[in-house]
Design a protein around this motif. Sequence first.
Motif, PDB file in Angstrom:
ATOM      1  N   HIS A   1       1.009  -1.153  -0.239  1.00  0.00           N
ATOM      2  CA  HIS A   1      -0.142   0.075  -0.002  1.00  0.00           C
ATOM      3  C   HIS A   1       0.919   1.256  -0.093  1.00  0.00           C
ATOM      4  O   HIS A   1       0.528   2.384  -0.701  1.00  0.00           O
ATOM      5  N   HIS A   2       1.989   1.288   0.615  1.00  0.00           N
ATOM      6  CA  HIS A   2       2.740   2.410   0.813  1.00  0.00           C
ATOM      7  C   HIS A   2       3.381   2.883  -0.579  1.00  0.00           C
ATOM      8  O   HIS A   2       3.757   4.016  -0.613  1.00  0.00           O
ATOM      9  N   GLU A   3       3.286   1.938  -1.420  1.00  0.00           N
ATOM     10  CA  GLU A   3       3.781   2.346  -3.068  1.00  0.00           C
ATOM     11  C   GLU A   3       2.469   3.085  -3.709  1.00  0.00           C
ATOM     12  O   GLU A   3       2.590   3.417  -4.726  1.00  0.00           O
ATOM     13  N   HIS A   4       1.249   2.992  -3.203  1.00  0.00           N
ATOM     14  CA  HIS A   4       0.182   3.349  -3.946  1.00  0.00           C
ATOM     15  C   HIS A   4       0.232   4.874  -4.135  1.00  0.00           C
ATOM     16  O   HIS A   4       0.087   5.603  -3.122  1.00  0.00           O
ATOM     17  N   VAL A   5       0.186   5.403  -5.347  1.00  0.00           N
ATOM     18  CA  VAL A   5       0.316   6.888  -5.814  1.00  0.00           C
ATOM     19  C   VAL A   5      -1.149   7.342  -6.037  1.00  0.00           C
ATOM     20  O   VAL A   5      -1.654   6.631  -6.975  1.00  0.00           O
ATOM     21  N   GLY A   6      -1.851   8.288  -5.403  1.00  0.00           N
ATOM     22  CA  GLY A   6      -3.019   8.751  -5.923  1.00  0.00           C
ATOM     23  C   GLY A   6      -3.688   9.385  -4.961  1.00  0.00           C
ATOM     24  O   GLY A   6      -3.340   9.825  -3.896  1.00  0.00           O
ATOM     25  N   GLN A   7      -4.890   9.757  -5.255  1.00  0.00           N
ATOM     26  CA  GLN A   7      -5.552  10.755  -4.313  1.00  0.00           C
ATOM     27  C   GLN A   7      -6.039  10.389  -2.906  1.00  0.00           C
ATOM     28  O   GLN A   7      -5.651  10.953  -2.112  1.00  0.00           O
ATOM     29  N   THR A   8      -5.984   8.886  -2.717  1.00  0.00           N
ATOM     30  CA  THR A   8      -6.042   8.432  -1.376  1.00  0.00           C
ATOM     31  C   THR A   8      -4.900   7.538  -0.959  1.00  0.00           C
ATOM     32  O   THR A   8      -4.895   7.087   0.058  1.00  0.00           O
ATOM     33  N   GLY A   9      -3.830   7.592  -1.822  1.00  0.00           N
ATOM     34  CA  GLY A   9      -2.460   7.189  -1.418  1.00  0.00           C
ATOM     35  C   GLY A   9      -1.322   7.995  -1.173  1.00  0.00           C
ATOM     36  O   GLY A   9      -1.796   9.206  -0.792  1.00  0.00           O
ATOM     37  N   VAL A  10      -0.138   7.849  -1.747  1.00  0.00           N
ATOM     38  CA  VAL A  10       0.688   8.804  -1.574  1.00  0.00           C
ATOM     39  C   VAL A  10       0.586   9.955  -2.484  1.00  0.00           C
ATOM     40  O   VAL A  10       0.494   9.439  -3.862  1.00  0.00           O
ATOM     41  N   LYS A  11       0.681  10.993  -2.184  1.00  0.00           N
ATOM     42  CA  LYS A  11       0.794  12.205  -3.232  1.00  0.00           C
ATOM     43  C   LYS A  11       2.336  12.858  -3.360  1.00  0.00           C
ATOM     44  O   LYS A  11       2.828  12.783  -2.401  1.00  0.00           O
ATOM     45  N   VAL A  12       2.683  12.715  -4.717  1.00  0.00           N
ATOM     46  CA  VAL A  12       4.095  12.920  -5.100  1.00  0.00           C
ATOM     47  C   VAL A  12       4.385  14.308  -5.808  1.00  0.00           C
ATOM     48  O   VAL A  12       3.443  14.501  -6.338  1.00  0.00           O
ATOM     49  N   SER A  13       5.219  14.948  -5.609  1.00  0.00           N
ATOM     50  CA  SER A  13       5.451  15.877  -6.350  1.00  0.00           C
ATOM     51  C   SER A  13       7.349  16.027  -6.858  1.00  0.00           C
ATOM     52  O   SER A  13       7.698  16.736  -6.601  1.00  0.00           O
ATOM     53  N   PRO A  14       7.463  14.921  -7.497  1.00  0.00           N
ATOM     54  CA  PRO A  14       9.058  14.788  -8.010  1.00  0.00           C
ATOM     55  C   PRO A  14       9.099  15.713  -9.125  1.00  0.00           C
ATOM     56  O   PRO A  14       8.245  16.235  -9.891  1.00  0.00           O
ATOM     57  N   THR A  15      10.478  15.735  -9.548  1.00  0.00           N
ATOM     58  CA  THR A  15      10.935  16.627 -10.772  1.00  0.00           C
ATOM     59  C   THR A  15      10.151  15.604 -12.046  1.00  0.00           C
ATOM     60  O   THR A  15       9.837  16.310 -12.823  1.00  0.00           O
ATOM     61  N   LEU A  16      10.442  14.229 -11.993  1.00  0.00           N
ATOM     62  CA  LEU A  16       9.978  13.620 -12.909  1.00  0.00           C
ATOM     63  C   LEU A  16       9.223  12.278 -12.431  1.00  0.00           C
ATOM     64  O   LEU A  16       9.705  11.583 -11.611  1.00  0.00           O
ATOM     65  N   TYR A  17       8.140  12.138 -12.986  1.00  0.00           N
ATOM     66  CA  TYR A  17       7.016  10.872 -12.714  1.00  0.00           C
ATOM     67  C   TYR A  17       7.146  10.048 -13.903  1.00  0.00           C
ATOM     68  O   TYR A  17       6.633  10.659 -14.825  1.00  0.00           O
ATOM     69  N   ILE A  18       7.579   8.912 -13.871  1.00  0.00           N
ATOM     70  CA  ILE A  18       7.414   8.018 -15.120  1.00  0.00           C
ATOM     71  C   ILE A  18       6.170   6.971 -14.858  1.00  0.00           C
ATOM     72  O   ILE A  18       6.338   6.088 -13.908  1.00  0.00           O
ATOM     73  N   ALA A  19       5.076   6.975 -15.803  1.00  0.00           N
ATOM     74  CA  ALA A  19       3.955   5.937 -15.546  1.00  0.00           C
ATOM     75  C   ALA A  19       3.990   5.107 -16.527  1.00  0.00           C
ATOM     76  O   ALA A  19       3.958   5.301 -17.890  1.00  0.00           O
TER      77      ALA A  19
END
Lengths: 322, 245
Positions: free
Chosen positions: A248-266
């Motif tokens: 769960h701690h890797e879940h990025v999103g509205q109800t997970g972790v919000k990230v603001s990195p220089t680069l996000y690769i999806a």
Amino acid sequence: MSILVFVENADGEVKKTSHEAISYAAALAEKLGEQEVIALSIGTEVNDDTLAALGKNGATKIVNVADEKLNQGVIQAYTTVITQVMEKTNATHLVLAKSSLGDPVAARVAIKANAALASNVVALPDLSEGFKVKRSIYTGKAFAWMSLSTEKKIIAIKKNAIEVKEDGSDVTVERLEVPLDENDFNVNITKTEKAEGDVLLPEADIVVSGGRGLKGPENWQMIEDLAKTLGAATGCSKPVSDMNWRPHHEHVGQTGVKVSPTLYIAIGISGAIQHLAGVNSSKYIIVINKDPEAPFFKAADYGIVGDAFEVVPKLTEAIKAS
Amino acid sequence: MKILVCITHVPDTTSKIAFTDNNTKFDTTGVQFIIGPYDDYALARAVELKEQHGGSVTLLNVGTSATEPTIRKGLAIGADDAIRINAEPKDAFFVAKQIAKVVQEGNYDLILMGRESIDYNGGQVHGMVGELVGLPSIAPVMQLEIEGDTAKLAREIEGGKEFLEAKLPFIAGCQEPIAEWKIPNMRGIMTARKKPLEVKEPSGDEQMTTTISYEMPPAKGEVKMIDPEQVEALVKALKNDIKVL
């Protein structure tokens, strides 16, 4: 008059977000014409040399409440310490990083110190009419300008919103004692479990995330290889953590972790609006997906329409070779 | 066990965010309002705890009459009754003061709410209420079990989890995966109509912050598409434009 900065640490090191908070406080001090930027470290896990180096970020004084009982982040005990140090140092402003510890502590300090609190702040205040701060709202989809009306003010900085200043010099560390009582420790921390991985997702400068397009947890090695090559943290979409492919701690999103990195690769993530809400503060977004209609491409800076199983290993090798 | 669950009334996560009146008001045109997703998890866990230990779940919302459909949805999910403080939620401090008064009057064993609202994202109210009423506050809580008068919890920290124990009562700001998200069924929706909803006037009007205006982020530029056979072009961008290599 001074500006106090609450410094958080992990594994004996000051967190990057706290370097950002000190840099913000130094710029704020210059704007307000204040004399001191006091960095407050709590506990005994960071050595004096590391603390002294916070002068490089703009701290003019470092205080350490070096009590071993405070090595764990007990919310009420930290509230008591910070409020008392604010009083002892005549601090009119408290600056800290928005975090899982910073948020609940700042809220309690706000009441104890009768201080207005602005959270998720992304820029220095506008002082032309009172004290107005710009903060991120609607999970990064908008900003609000908020006026703080009390004499004392608390500013919680959004991660990666402030550039770290490094042109100052070391300063000496002073010890400070703060009386605490049993009530400050009425919550008992029994265990701490660290997540695996070298780079912490919430503070990472680069994040490589995988979605359902990866087809199964057994295929995550290529995500990890790319992340390792880039010195990045790994993340995932909500369905992936719901299916227990990833924790769960890797879940990025509205109800997970919000990230603001220089680069996000999806990679293999279609880009549901709840996922986008967790990544839309990223400076650059790269999307790799075999579906050219994936909504994520609309939010991306760079896109590759292709099979992740072919593109990702090729990209990792190309980065290694560069 | 007597549980109080505080819920927010917020725009659905898929809502288009826009402002009117020279960027001073949120544009509600076409916006559907829901229970804050984090509050939904808090409510779901409260309902599960009531099923395990007995007792009652009371909902609390600070909002105008416009929030009543959201409150009724919470009642349909399994809360027993509700209180609405009849006021615009002006800022976190104002809301925390209203909740603190209900907490002080209600003798609750547990006070649950979301870790933050999804409109203002402050994450302040649980801590403020805790300090105002002199109870521990714990957030963000992702696991919560009750044994007698003691709770065992897990709190998310950056890069891991922290496990805690606390005596009841306390305040928790919750997040997933604390419970299975509950969707109201038809029976719940029918019974919710008849459940008591008490409307109380606010106590005082103090606030510490005022929102002056809103601003939208700059529009995103066009995506640059790269041929999957030419990943070197992306490596070049990582080096020269994004500057992470």
